[in-house]
Design a protein around this motif. Sequence first.
Motif, PDB file in Angstrom:
ATOM      1  N   UNK A   1       2.843   6.515  -3.311  1.00 25.31           N
ATOM      2  CA  UNK A   1       4.177   5.943  -3.130  1.00 25.31           C
ATOM      3  C   UNK A   1       4.088   4.422  -3.222  1.00 25.31           C
ATOM      4  N   UNK A   2       5.237   3.781  -3.327  1.00 21.87           N
ATOM      5  CA  UNK A   2       5.257   2.319  -3.329  1.00 21.87           C
ATOM      6  C   UNK A   2       4.892   1.809  -1.942  1.00 21.87           C
ATOM      7  N   UNK A   3       4.018   0.819  -1.903  1.00 17.20           N
ATOM      8  CA  UNK A   3       3.603   0.271  -0.628  1.00 17.20           C
ATOM      9  C   UNK A   3       4.669  -0.621  -0.010  1.00 17.20           C
ATOM     10  N   UNK A   4       4.581  -0.777   1.288  1.00 23.75           N
ATOM     11  CA  UNK A   4       5.510  -1.635   2.033  1.00 23.75           C
ATOM     12  C   UNK A   4       4.727  -2.710   2.775  1.00 23.75           C
ATOM     13  N   UNK A   5       5.366  -3.848   3.016  1.00 29.51           N
ATOM     14  CA  UNK A   5       4.738  -4.889   3.810  1.00 29.51           C
ATOM     15  C   UNK A   5       3.423  -5.342   3.218  1.00 29.51           C
ATOM     16  N   UNK A   6       2.338  -5.210   3.999  1.00 32.38           N
ATOM     17  CA  UNK A   6       1.030  -5.675   3.553  1.00 32.38           C
ATOM     18  C   UNK A   6       0.200  -4.567   2.907  1.00 32.38           C
ATOM     19  N   UNK A   7       0.827  -3.441   2.561  1.00 29.59           N
ATOM     20  CA  UNK A   7       0.112  -2.345   1.918  1.00 29.59           C
ATOM     21  C   UNK A   7      -0.127  -2.649   0.434  1.00 29.59           C
ATOM     22  N   UNK A   8      -1.057  -1.912  -0.208  1.00 31.35           N
ATOM     23  CA  UNK A   8      -1.197  -2.027  -1.667  1.00 31.35           C
ATOM     24  C   UNK A   8       0.100  -1.632  -2.357  1.00 31.35           C
ATOM     25  N   UNK A   9       0.239  -2.007  -3.621  1.00 25.25           N
ATOM     26  CA  UNK A   9       1.470  -1.719  -4.361  1.00 25.25           C
ATOM     27  C   UNK A   9       1.731  -0.224  -4.488  1.00 25.25           C
TER      28      UNK A   9
ATOM     29  N   UNK B   1       3.484  -4.144   8.007  1.00 23.29           N
ATOM     30  CA  UNK B   1       3.901  -5.248   8.860  1.00 23.29           C
ATOM     31  C   UNK B   1       4.969  -6.076   8.180  1.00 23.29           C
ATOM     32  N   UNK B   2       5.655  -6.850   8.983  1.00 26.16           N
ATOM     33  CA  UNK B   2       6.623  -7.798   8.435  1.00 26.16           C
ATOM     34  C   UNK B   2       5.882  -8.825   7.591  1.00 26.16           C
ATOM     35  N   UNK B   3       6.561  -9.410   6.627  1.00 22.21           N
ATOM     36  CA  UNK B   3       5.932 -10.424   5.795  1.00 22.21           C
ATOM     37  C   UNK B   3       5.332 -11.548   6.640  1.00 22.21           C
ATOM     38  N   UNK B   4       4.108 -11.923   6.290  1.00 21.63           N
ATOM     39  CA  UNK B   4       3.454 -13.025   6.974  1.00 21.63           C
ATOM     40  C   UNK B   4       3.995 -14.349   6.453  1.00 21.63           C
ATOM     41  N   UNK B   5       3.609 -15.453   7.132  1.00 20.21           N
ATOM     42  CA  UNK B   5       4.005 -16.779   6.663  1.00 20.21           C
ATOM     43  C   UNK B   5       3.487 -17.005   5.250  1.00 20.21           C
ATOM     44  N   UNK B   6       2.246 -16.575   4.997  1.00 18.29           N
ATOM     45  CA  UNK B   6       1.669 -16.748   3.663  1.00 18.29           C
ATOM     46  C   UNK B   6       2.499 -16.032   2.617  1.00 18.29           C
ATOM     47  N   UNK B   7       2.917 -14.790   2.909  1.00 13.81           N
ATOM     48  CA  UNK B   7       3.693 -14.010   1.944  1.00 13.81           C
ATOM     49  C   UNK B   7       5.071 -14.633   1.723  1.00 13.81           C
ATOM     50  N   UNK B   8       5.645 -15.220   2.769  1.00 15.04           N
ATOM     51  CA  UNK B   8       6.934 -15.884   2.607  1.00 15.04           C
ATOM     52  C   UNK B   8       6.791 -17.125   1.743  1.00 15.04           C
ATOM     53  N   UNK B   9       5.669 -17.852   1.918  1.00 12.31           N
ATOM     54  CA  UNK B   9       5.411 -19.017   1.069  1.00 12.31           C
ATOM     55  C   UNK B   9       5.233 -18.579  -0.370  1.00 12.31           C
ATOM     56  N   UNK B  10       4.554 -17.435  -0.572  1.00  9.94           N
ATOM     57  CA  UNK B  10       4.316 -16.923  -1.927  1.00  9.94           C
ATOM     58  C   UNK B  10       5.614 -16.717  -2.699  1.00  9.94           C
TER      59      UNK B  10
END
Length: 252
Positions: free
Chosen positions: A48-56, A239-248
């Motif tokens: 399935x499609x990954x969510x949050x910090x999971x693989x794609x 998990x919810x998006x991290x600060x790093x992922x939001x910056x990305x």
Amino acid sequence: MPSFRDVPGRPSALLAAVAVAVLCGCSATKQAREVQPSGFLGSYSSLRKGNGNEPLLVYANPAADCRKYSKVMVDPVTLWAKTGDSWLQKLEPKDRDMLRKLGTDTLLEVMNKARFEVVTQPGPDVMRVRMALTEADKANVLLKEGTVLAPYVTAPAALYSESTGQALFSGDAAFELEILDSLTGQRLYAAADKRVGKLDVRDFHEWDDVKEAFKSWGERGAQRLVQCRTTGSFASSPKEQSLEEKIDNNVP
């Protein structure tokens, strides 16, 4: 390599975003928008499609108990080209050997951090891990540095990143992995993921983006297996998006 005509624009916002990424110590790569199955895993119907910090793409066998396993067989990592014109097909032998070793060393490090004993024979408490690198494209370091530092290419770089989800002239890497019961061959876990380079002045070597991708996969893989040994479930908790992922989302 993609090329663009000069497009006038104000680089200050983009350069500021890049500076934030450098100062925060964030990863030099980010998760891609999508990954294309290569055929290595055979069947993809359960992923399935990954969510949050999971693989794609991800699958976790709901009936499997991770706590049953204390040992692991690690297959040497292979290169699995999806098509005849894949970058993997065009690599020099030394680069292929480097990528295979990088992948295998990463897996062994992950298993060591998660306290799995690496063995060579199947058994009732042994799981088997097989992994393939399905994409690997090195960066054009000189052009990438120019994209970060030269104002006249900032706007084209931003347009390219917006349309593709990847920084101009950056590298990328994708993998597929599955964990099996070593005796029955039952699939316990499977994943496919891809990471791409960002506009990061810290990368000085053409393979840095690929190496950073493996570093990120290794860190997340170790966390997932440590959690697995505690809860018994191969499934991770998105998990919810991290600060790093939001910056990305704002940095090419």
